[in-house]
Write an enzyme that holds these catalytic residues in place. Structure first.
Site, PDB file in Angstrom:
ATOM      1  N   ALA A 147       0.906  -1.145  -0.108  1.00 24.77           N
ATOM      2  CA  ALA A 147      -0.125   0.190   0.014  1.00 24.77           C
ATOM      3  C   ALA A 147       0.909   1.210  -0.165  1.00 24.77           C
ATOM      4  O   ALA A 147       1.311   1.714   0.919  1.00 24.77           O
ATOM      5  CB  ALA A 147      -0.847  -0.014   1.184  1.00 24.77           C
ATOM      6  N   ILE A 373      24.972  20.125 -18.708  1.00 24.95           N
ATOM      7  CA  ILE A 373      25.917  21.382 -19.442  1.00 24.95           C
ATOM      8  C   ILE A 373      27.190  21.541 -18.813  1.00 24.95           C
ATOM      9  O   ILE A 373      28.129  21.780 -19.736  1.00 24.95           O
ATOM     10  CB  ILE A 373      25.280  22.709 -18.540  1.00 24.95           C
ATOM     11  CG1 ILE A 373      23.817  22.968 -19.502  1.00 24.95           C
ATOM     12  CG2 ILE A 373      25.992  23.753 -18.856  1.00 24.95           C
ATOM     13  CD1 ILE A 373      23.078  24.197 -18.917  1.00 24.95           C
ATOM     14  N   GLU A 399       5.356  11.495  -0.534  1.00 25.52           N
ATOM     15  CA  GLU A 399       3.964  12.335  -0.512  1.00 25.52           C
ATOM     16  C   GLU A 399       3.174  12.445  -1.798  1.00 25.52           C
ATOM     17  O   GLU A 399       2.541  13.684  -2.168  1.00 25.52           O
ATOM     18  CB  GLU A 399       4.602  13.712  -0.070  1.00 25.52           C
ATOM     19  CG  GLU A 399       5.069  13.566   1.322  1.00 25.52           C
ATOM     20  CD  GLU A 399       4.816  14.782   2.172  1.00 25.52           C
ATOM     21  OE1 GLU A 399       3.731  15.311   2.276  1.00 25.52           O
ATOM     22  OE2 GLU A 399       5.830  14.871   3.322  1.00 25.52           O
TER      23      GLU A 399
HETATM   24  C1  LIG Z   1      13.010   7.902   0.503  1.00 26.41           C
HETATM   25  C2  LIG Z   1      11.638   7.916   0.785  1.00 26.41           C
HETATM   26  C3  LIG Z   1      11.017   8.390   2.139  1.00 26.41           C
HETATM   27  C4  LIG Z   1       9.736   8.076   2.204  1.00 26.41           C
HETATM   28  N1  LIG Z   1       9.086   8.555   3.251  1.00 26.41           N
HETATM   29  C5  LIG Z   1       7.794   8.161   3.752  1.00 26.41           C
HETATM   30  C6  LIG Z   1       7.314   8.499   5.252  1.00 26.41           C
HETATM   31  O1  LIG Z   1       7.883   9.251   5.860  1.00 26.41           O
HETATM   32  N2  LIG Z   1       6.194   8.107   5.349  1.00 26.41           N
HETATM   33  C7  LIG Z   1       5.361   7.198   4.551  1.00 26.41           C
HETATM   34  O2  LIG Z   1       4.362   6.667   4.959  1.00 26.41           O
HETATM   35  N3  LIG Z   1       5.852   6.983   3.312  1.00 26.41           N
HETATM   36  C8  LIG Z   1       6.898   7.425   2.901  1.00 26.41           C
HETATM   37  N4  LIG Z   1       7.525   6.951   1.619  1.00 26.41           N
HETATM   38  C9  LIG Z   1       6.669   6.137   0.854  1.00 26.41           C
HETATM   39  C10 LIG Z   1       6.160   7.161  -0.761  1.00 26.41           C
HETATM   40  O3  LIG Z   1       5.384   7.939  -0.131  1.00 26.41           O
HETATM   41  C11 LIG Z   1       5.822   6.046  -1.558  1.00 26.41           C
HETATM   42  O4  LIG Z   1       6.855   5.098  -1.776  1.00 26.41           O
HETATM   43  C12 LIG Z   1       5.133   6.442  -2.659  1.00 26.41           C
HETATM   44  O5  LIG Z   1       3.844   7.022  -2.215  1.00 26.41           O
HETATM   45  C13 LIG Z   1       4.749   5.689  -3.849  1.00 26.41           C
HETATM   46  O6  LIG Z   1       4.194   4.391  -3.262  1.00 26.41           O
HETATM   47  P1  LIG Z   1       5.015   2.947  -3.635  1.00 26.41           P
HETATM   48  O7  LIG Z   1       6.267   2.996  -3.187  1.00 26.41           O
HETATM   49  O8  LIG Z   1       3.955   1.739  -3.124  1.00 26.41           O
HETATM   50  O9  LIG Z   1       4.775   2.894  -5.349  1.00 26.41           O
HETATM   51  P2  LIG Z   1       3.462   2.488  -6.264  1.00 26.41           P
HETATM   52  O10 LIG Z   1       2.238   2.946  -5.667  1.00 26.41           O
HETATM   53  O11 LIG Z   1       3.592   1.063  -6.162  1.00 26.41           O
HETATM   54  O12 LIG Z   1       3.900   3.199  -7.615  1.00 26.41           O
HETATM   55  C14 LIG Z   1       4.813   2.521  -8.467  1.00 26.41           C
HETATM   56  C15 LIG Z   1       4.554   3.521  -9.879  1.00 26.41           C
HETATM   57  O13 LIG Z   1       3.284   3.317 -10.345  1.00 26.41           O
HETATM   58  C16 LIG Z   1       2.618   4.584 -10.402  1.00 26.41           C
HETATM   59  N5  LIG Z   1       1.157   4.571 -10.111  1.00 26.41           N
HETATM   60  C17 LIG Z   1       0.514   3.841  -9.036  1.00 26.41           C
HETATM   61  N6  LIG Z   1      -0.658   4.017  -8.975  1.00 26.41           N
HETATM   62  C18 LIG Z   1      -0.905   4.640 -10.111  1.00 26.41           C
HETATM   63  C19 LIG Z   1      -2.176   5.303 -10.638  1.00 26.41           C
HETATM   64  N7  LIG Z   1      -3.447   5.058 -10.157  1.00 26.41           N
HETATM   65  N8  LIG Z   1      -2.076   5.850 -11.814  1.00 26.41           N
HETATM   66  C20 LIG Z   1      -1.021   6.102 -12.529  1.00 26.41           C
HETATM   67  N9  LIG Z   1       0.097   5.791 -12.041  1.00 26.41           N
HETATM   68  C21 LIG Z   1       0.298   4.940 -10.843  1.00 26.41           C
HETATM   69  C22 LIG Z   1       3.373   5.672  -9.251  1.00 26.41           C
HETATM   70  O14 LIG Z   1       3.256   6.871  -9.850  1.00 26.41           O
HETATM   71  C23 LIG Z   1       4.696   4.997  -9.279  1.00 26.41           C
HETATM   72  O15 LIG Z   1       5.308   5.687 -10.752  1.00 26.41           O
HETATM   73  C24 LIG Z   1       8.997   7.433   1.363  1.00 26.41           C
HETATM   74  C25 LIG Z   1       9.542   6.816   0.136  1.00 26.41           C
HETATM   75  C26 LIG Z   1      10.661   7.145  -0.018  1.00 26.41           C
HETATM   76  C27 LIG Z   1      11.510   6.404  -1.255  1.00 26.41           C
END
Ligand SMILES: Cc1cc2nc3c(=O)[nH]c(=O)nc-3n(C[C@H](O)[C@H](O)[C@H](O)COP(=O)(O)OP(=O)(O)OC[C@H]3O[C@@H](n4cnc5c(N)ncnc54)[C@H](O)[C@@H]3O)c2cc1C
Length: 422
Positions: A147, A373, A399
């Site tokens: 999630a 560049i 975020e």
């Molecule tokens: C360094 C770092 C710090 C973080 N800090 C926090 C934190 O403090 N607290 C916290 O809770 N989370 C944190 N996160 C988590 C971050 O918010 C999530 O990684 C992010 O929301 C993406 O979720 P996911 O990793 O599950 O990727 P996914 O949801 O699996 O997404 C993978 C790709 O699919 C695309 N995608 C997904 N759904 C759709 C859609 N409906 N339409 C089009 N494209 C889509 C996404 O844009 C992305 O390109 C952090 C992440 C990182 C890498």
């Protein structure tokens, strides 16, 4: 109302002070902390904690009392500037080093969630600690292995034990910024907390989601690992497991009553409306760092940008630099609009996501162009351009990714719900 582009005096003063911090406490150490991932820059943390206490900026979350008035104009109406102040601070610190900014003591996302979802009593109870003697951290745990973008898939559960009046939380959280500093007791730091999002009613979907404050050191919580990352390497990003974690009833932020059509997730959305422009501000800071460095390096090699010439008379590099400046300024104006709306208590979901999309785009393009560049110099670890290129990308991931924020913008503009446009 006339538009003023000049920074209010308190913001200009803060910016001046933080420039000194960025110049002296961040930039000279950027490379070291990039190459020694997870080493903690104690002097920076101590300094910022002392400085923020002295200036009354305790939580790194907007101070509701901040206003643009000064002692010399007591009768004048003072526009609120809490978010504008914070955005400017974050831009400046990220210009210094965005990874180090992410471990500035204060509540971080954890405090932002308490601000957005907590009652006045909870805000007072949980946020006061950030002004205490030791630097203290807060963090927010939303993302789980299954999630991220789709928060409705959250599996962490909180069940009320009616005998003890405690919530019992079970689940796995990943990618928690400052999760280690906020949860694990360190001698040098005060007692922080995690804000954990969990469901109290699985059947109710998002209406059943609530945020819980889990105090540092609570039994059952383990920081399972720290991520090794491409950029922002000084910032700890933790995986956290929660195994029968017990928290007092009163640590549920807001109300525990689950009502149909009233989503408990609105606290999370309010958190993001508040913090996305701030993340956007950090991207602008990194982009400005890269752009200024390129101009400096070019100028040292006898190349200055001839502003004012017709475009066809400019060199390709001049056109690139001017385009970078346009992108940078457009992104900053979008941040200012989103934070102005937040300061004036106007709903800003649209502008907040727009500013995040724009900043994620431009910081990626500007830092990439900066490396391009300068060619081999841009690619060389003797300079920070390649580091900023790596640091930049996260702006477009956490975020809400660029794609998800574009969805939010589209829904707002077209009047679709999350179910209708996903
Ligand atoms: C360094 C770092 C710090 C973080 N800090 C926090 C934190 O403090 N607290 C916290 O809770 N989370 C944190 N996160 C988590 C971050 O918010 C999530 O990684 C992010 O929301 C993406 O979720 P996911 O990793 O599950 O990727 P996914 O949801 O699996 O997404 C993978 C790709 O699919 C695309 N995608 C997904 N759904 C759709 C859609 N409906 N339409 C089009 N494209 C889509 C996404 O844009 C992305 O390109 C952090 C992440 C990182 C890498």
């Amino acid at each position: 109302m006339p538009i003023e582009f000049e920074n209010p005096k308190p913001i200009a003063q803060m910016q001046f002070m933080l420039q000194t911090v960025a110049d002296n406490m961040m930039r000279p150490h950027s490379r070291h902390f990039d190459e020694n991932e997870h080493e903690i820059p104690f002097s920076y943390i101590e300094f910022m904690h002392t400085a923020m206490k002295a200036t009354g900026v305790g939580t790194m979350a907007p101070q509701e009392t901040a206003s643009s008035g000064t002692d010399t104009d007591p009768g004048k109406k003072r526009p609120p500037i809490a978010y504008q102040m914070l955005a400017t601070m974050l831009e400046m610190l990220s210009w210094g080093d965005v990874g180090m900014y992410l471990i500035t003591p204060g509540g971080g996302l954890g405090a932002a969630a308490v601000q957005a979802a907590g009652t006045p009593e909870q805000k007072a109870r949980f946020l006061a600690r950030f002004g205490d003697e030791k630097p203290t951290f807060g963090a927010m745990c939303m993302t789980e292995p299954q999630a991220g973008s789709d928060t409705s898939a959250i599996r962490t559960r909180a069940v009320l034990d009616e005998k003890t009046n405690e919530w019992v939380i079970n689940g796995q959280k990943i990618f928690v910024t400052a999760g280690d500093k906020a949860f694990n007791p360190h001698d040098e730091f005060g007692r922080g907390f995690l804000v954990v999002w969990a469901s109290i009613d699985q059947e109710a979907g998002r209406a059943g989601m609530r945020a819980f404050v889990v105090e540092s050191g609570t039994p059952g919580v383990t920081v399972a690992k720290l991520e090794h990352k491409m950029g922002i390497r000084v910032s700890d990003t933790a995986a956290i497991s929660l195994d029968n974690v017990r928290v007092p009833y009163e640590n549920l932020l807001g109300s525990s009553t689950v009502e149909k059509n009233i989503t408990g997730f609105k606290g999370a959305m309010a958190t993001f409306d508040a913090t996305r422009p701030l993340v956007a501000a950090t991207g602008v800071g990194v982009a400005r760092a890269a752009l200024e460095e390129v101009k400096k390096m070019l100028s040292e090699r006898g190349i200055t940008i001839r502003y004012g010439l017709p475009r066809q008379k400019l060199t390709s590099v001049e056109r690139d630099v001017i385009d970078m400046e346009i992108m940078l300024r457009a992104a900053w104006l979008m941040v200012l609009k989103a934070v102005w709306m937040a300061d004036n208590k106007q709903p800003n979901a649209l502008e907040s996501s727009m500013s995040k999309v724009k900043s994620g785009d431009i910081v990626t393009k500007i830092t990439q162009k900066a490396v391009e560049i300068m060619g081999p110099l841009g690619y060389n670890r003797a300079y920070l351009l390649e580091k900023w290129f790596r640091d930049a990308k996260i702006t477009d991931i956490y975020e809400g990714t660029g794609q998800i924020n574009r969805l939010v913008v589209a829904r707002q503009l077209l009047g679709y719900s999350g179910k209708e446009l996903r």
